[in-house]
Structures are given as structure tokens and as C-alpha cells.
Design an enzyme around this catalytic site. Structure first.
Site, PDB file in Angstrom:
ATOM      1  N   SER A 220      -2.147  17.939 -39.393  1.00 52.54           N
ATOM      2  CA  SER A 220      -1.981  18.753 -40.475  1.00 52.54           C
ATOM      3  C   SER A 220      -1.521  18.097 -41.871  1.00 52.54           C
ATOM      4  CB  SER A 220      -0.916  19.848 -39.983  1.00 52.54           C
ATOM      5  OG  SER A 220      -1.002  20.910 -40.967  1.00 52.54           O
ATOM      6  N   ASP A 388      -9.223  26.264 -34.534  1.00 55.36           N
ATOM      7  CA  ASP A 388      -8.324  25.967 -35.931  1.00 55.36           C
ATOM      8  C   ASP A 388      -8.833  26.744 -36.703  1.00 55.36           C
ATOM      9  OD1 ASP A 388      -6.730  25.228 -37.825  1.00 55.36           O
ATOM     10  OD2 ASP A 388      -6.661  23.007 -37.079  1.00 55.36           O
ATOM     11  N   HIS A 418      -4.425  26.391 -35.119  1.00 54.40           N
ATOM     12  CA  HIS A 418      -3.918  25.093 -35.550  1.00 54.40           C
ATOM     13  C   HIS A 418      -2.701  24.765 -34.836  1.00 54.40           C
ATOM     14  CE1 HIS A 418      -3.261  22.086 -38.862  1.00 54.40           C
ATOM     15  NE2 HIS A 418      -2.089  22.677 -38.981  1.00 54.40           N
TER      16      HIS A 418
END
Length: 437
Positions: A220, A388, A418
């Protein structure tokens, strides 16, 4: 420059959850589907009938919410170490006259200095990658299944370093830190970019006497910095042999910017935000409402519609009636996520770090994204989560396609979206272990 341990006396994202394919107890007594299709209460009993009096879970007393959940000077340092890395001129034109980095380490650097691993956290993570909650650390480590003795990133084999990012709120210089005038930076904290964060991490690397990283890994927001490290590290004379870019992208796009916009607005429009100058406010008088709403929006992008439908669907929250001002269970769940974050994070840092993510464009001043990716020389592991919706697999596929020494794209299969980079250690662990060899 100096590395100090204070004398005084936390992606972190959610704890791991069960698969969305099995019943899951929701917070605050929400009803969840039983295996036989009947509705059960949190304790597994039959829910109260409409005629029975039921306490609305919103009326239950909660501890006051601090104006900021930031770690501040004088707090217990826990396992943090600190390095003063000097002044920084920032990419957007601002300047920080003094920067301190909070970090944690595990394992031992070998004589050759060849076994160092850098782990980079996501938006609301910090340096506490592994280890239990305790003094100075309000939560367990956010990647405890991945880092530690005998784990995929084996601290018996590697010297692991995890810094809190520039702009964060867990010990590294950020909006809650004191400025030169002795007051918290607050709303005066300058705009920072992903490249600024990596520049600070490069300075920390030099301060620690590390000349090469065997692996730089993150997911991320951490993955954004991994990609910048793959270019800026070698430019600074620091070898980066391997990188792991998980659930991330080379360039934040319109959809990610759009989802971020209402999050930033929720915080700034909270009257208790006070243009970022709220650190002297009493408990329950800080911008926790705005921060909580921002987290609710973000958390929805971290999960999937399938999971939310499977876990909650249209079930009411406890004995509440959505047709009479009550909530659905999924609304309670999101409010719970927002409340948790407001108690351990800082609204200003949320703004600063979110905007740093929006600044991310690996191709800026490098001839475009593909040209920049083509300049990466490190051997690269790229991992995507199939469900995601924040950083879709196509964005990871772009990395694997254009980085010359990238392994074939690896896919994590998950119902949770995610947050699979946190939850699915049983899949990601073997991928990292195989990559490291």
C-alpha cells in the site's frame, strides 16, 4: 546527527479476520448469520424480540477520545529507537529544520552488512511491525505473521529495520512534533511527498551505517516508497538488491484521488479540527468525528462488497431498528473502525500522509511511468490481491510488465480486498520466502 534512546519511562490496520465465507461476530453485539441461516446475537443466543427492551449500543459509555492519538515526547518509547537526521529541503519547496526518525529493529547486522531488510508501513501503520502491544505500543505488530524468528522475513537470518514514515504520528517528525518555536507544527506542517519520505529513510540508512539493503518491502503506501527506493537508493549510493511491492501502484490515479477527497474534507470540515491546531484541546474536543468518518470511507475501500454483504448484509445492529433511527450492522462496524483509529492516530498526520500518497508518480521528471519502471535494476517481487479495489491488480501487472528484473506477477486470492496484504499471510508468506530463497 545522533541516534538516541529516550530516558522516558499504533494498516495499524485491522487485526487478522476470519474468512468472509464463515460467520463473523460483528462489534457491539451486531447480529450475524448462523450456519443454519437463523439470526443469532453476539453470544450465540436468540436475539431479543421487538417487544423486549434493548439498549442501543450507541448509548453505552465509552472512554473519552483524546484530541490526538499521536505518540508525544515524554510518552513511553516502548521499543522505539530515535535518530536525528538533520534538516531537509522538501520537494514542494518547504523546509524542515530538524527531522527525527523513530524506528525499530530486530535481528543482528552481519559483519559484511549484507543481511539488512527495510520494512515500510502503510498509511496508519508505524514502526511496530512485530511484537505484542504494551507500554508505548497500543496494538500488536501489524505484520507479526511475516516478520520474526522462523517467519518469512526471518529475524534469525536478517537485520530488519522499520521506520515510522515522515509525517507520521508515532515518533518520526510530523504535525504533532514540536516546531522550532516550541509549539506543535499542526496545520503549519509543510506538504511532503513520497520522495521526501524516502529521502529521510535514506538519511536513516546512512546514520545506521547500512550500505545496502538485501530487501526493501512494503504494501500500500509502503509499496509506493518501495518503488521510489528502487530508484533513489542507488542514486544515493545505497545498493538495493531486491524489492517487494505488494498491493501498490507506480502512480496514484483518479479513482484513488477521488476516494481520498471526501476523507480529507471530513477531517477539515470537523469544527474541532481548528485548521490543524487542536493539540491543546481536551479529550472529546479534538477532530475525532472527522477522522472517524475519513476512516469509515477508507475502510470501505480496504474491503470488498462481497465480504460486507456476506458478513452483514441488511442485518440490523443488535436490537436497533433502522426504520426508527437505528443502524444496520455494517454501519456499526464502520463506526467501530473509525472510533478505533481516532484513539491511536492523529488527524493531521492522516491528512499529510494521504496527500503524500496523492503526490506519488514514479514517472514524474523521469520521462513517464514506463520509463521510470524500466530504470529499476533490483530483482522485484510484485504481489497483487485479486479482490483489491483500492489498488487493483492491473496496477500491479503494470509493475511486473515494465520492471526488467521483475518476477511474474503473483496473485493473492482473498475475499477481503486490499487488506489481504495483512490478512493473507498464509499466501504472501510463501511468496516472500520463495523470493528470498
Amino acid at each position: 546527527m545522533a541516534i538516541t534512546t529516550p530516558k522516558a519511562a499504533h494498516d495499524v490496520p485491522d487485526q487478522q479476520v476470519r474468512s468472509a465465507l464463515v460467520p463473523f461476530p460483528a462489534p457491539d453485539g451486531a447480529l450475524v448469520p448462523a450456519q443454519d441461516g437463523a439470526a443469532l446475537g453476539r453470544d450465540g443466543g436468540v436475539p431479543p424480540s421487538p417487544a423486549e427492551p434493548v439498549q442501543d449500543s450507541r448509548s453505552r459509555s465509552k472512554a473519552p477520545v483524546p484530541a490526538s492519538g499521536a505518540w508525544r515526547d515524554g510518552d513511553d518509547p516502548g521499543h522505539r529507537l530515535f535518530a536525528d537526521v538533520g534538516a531537509f529541503d522538501l520537494e514542494a519547496g518547504g523546509r524542515l529544520p530538524a527531522v527525527r526518525v523513530a524506528y525499530e529493529t530486530w535481528g543482528t547486522l552481519n559483519a559484511e552488512g549484507s543481511n539488512a531488510v527495510l520494512v515500510l508501513h502503510a498509511l496508519t501503520g508505524d514502526s511496530h511491525v512485530t511484537g505484542e502491544a504494551g507500554p508505548g505500543h497500543v496494538t500488536d505488530g501489524w505484520w507479526g505473521d511475516m516478520v520474526g524468528p522462523g517467519k518469512p522475513i526471518d529475524t534469525d537470518r536478517y537485520f530488519v529495520v522499520a521506520p515510522n514514515a515522515l509525517g507520521g504520528c508515532q515518533g518520526t517528525t510530523g504535525p504533532s512534533s514540536l516546531a522550532h518555536d516550541g509549539r506543535p507544527w499542526g496545520g503549519r506542517f509543510p506538504y511532503i511527498t513520497t520522495r521526501d519520505q524516502v529521502a529521510v529513510e535514506i538519511a536513516l540508512t546512512r546514520e545506521l551505517g547500512i550500505r545496502s539493503w538485501d530487501l526493501v518491502v512494503g504494501a500500500s503506501m509502503g509499496g509506493l516508497r518501495v518503488l521510489e527506493w528502487a530508484l533513489l537508493g542507488p542514486e544515493a549510493g545505497i545498493e538495493v538488491r531486491n524489492v517487494g511491492a505488494i498491493a501498490t501502484t507506480a502512480q496514484t490515479g483518479g479513482d484513488q484521488i477521488a476516494w481520498s477527497h471526501p476523507q480529507l474534507a471530513a477531517i477539515r470540515m470537523d469544527p474541532r479540527f481548528r485548521d490543524g491546531d487542536y493539540y491543546s484541546a481536551a479529550d472529546d474536543d479534538g477532530p475525532h468525528a472527522g477522522l472517524g468518518i475519513a476512516r469509515q470511507i477508507a475502510h470501505t475501500t480496504y474491503r470488498t462488497g462481497y465480504e460486507l454483504d456476506r458478513r452483514f448484509g441488511r442485518l440490523p445492529q443488535g436490537g436497533e431498528d433502522p426504520f426508527a433511527g437505528g443502524r444496520f450492522a455494517v454501519q456499526s462496524y464502520l463506526e467501530h473502525q473509525g472510533d478505533k483509529l481516532a484513539r491511536r492516530f492523529d488527524a493531521n498526520s492522516y491528512v499529510v500522509l494521504t496527500e503524500s500518497m496523492l503526490s506519488h508518480d514514479l514517472g514524474r521528471d523521469r520521462g513517464g511511468v514506463e520509463a521510470a519502471l524500466s530504470q529499476i535494476t533490483a530483482r522485484t517481487l510484485v504481489v497483487a490481491v485479486d479482490s483489491d479495489r483500492l489498488f487493483p491488480p492491473a496496477q500491479s501487472a503494470r509493475l511486473a510488465r515494465w520492471i526488467p528484473n521483475a518476477e511474474p506477477l503473483r496473485i493473492v486470492t482473498s475475499d477481503v480486498g486490499h487488506d489481504g496484504f495483512l490478512v493473507e499471510a498464509d499466501q504472501i508468506g510463501p511468496m516472500v520466502s520463495e523470493f528470498l530463497g
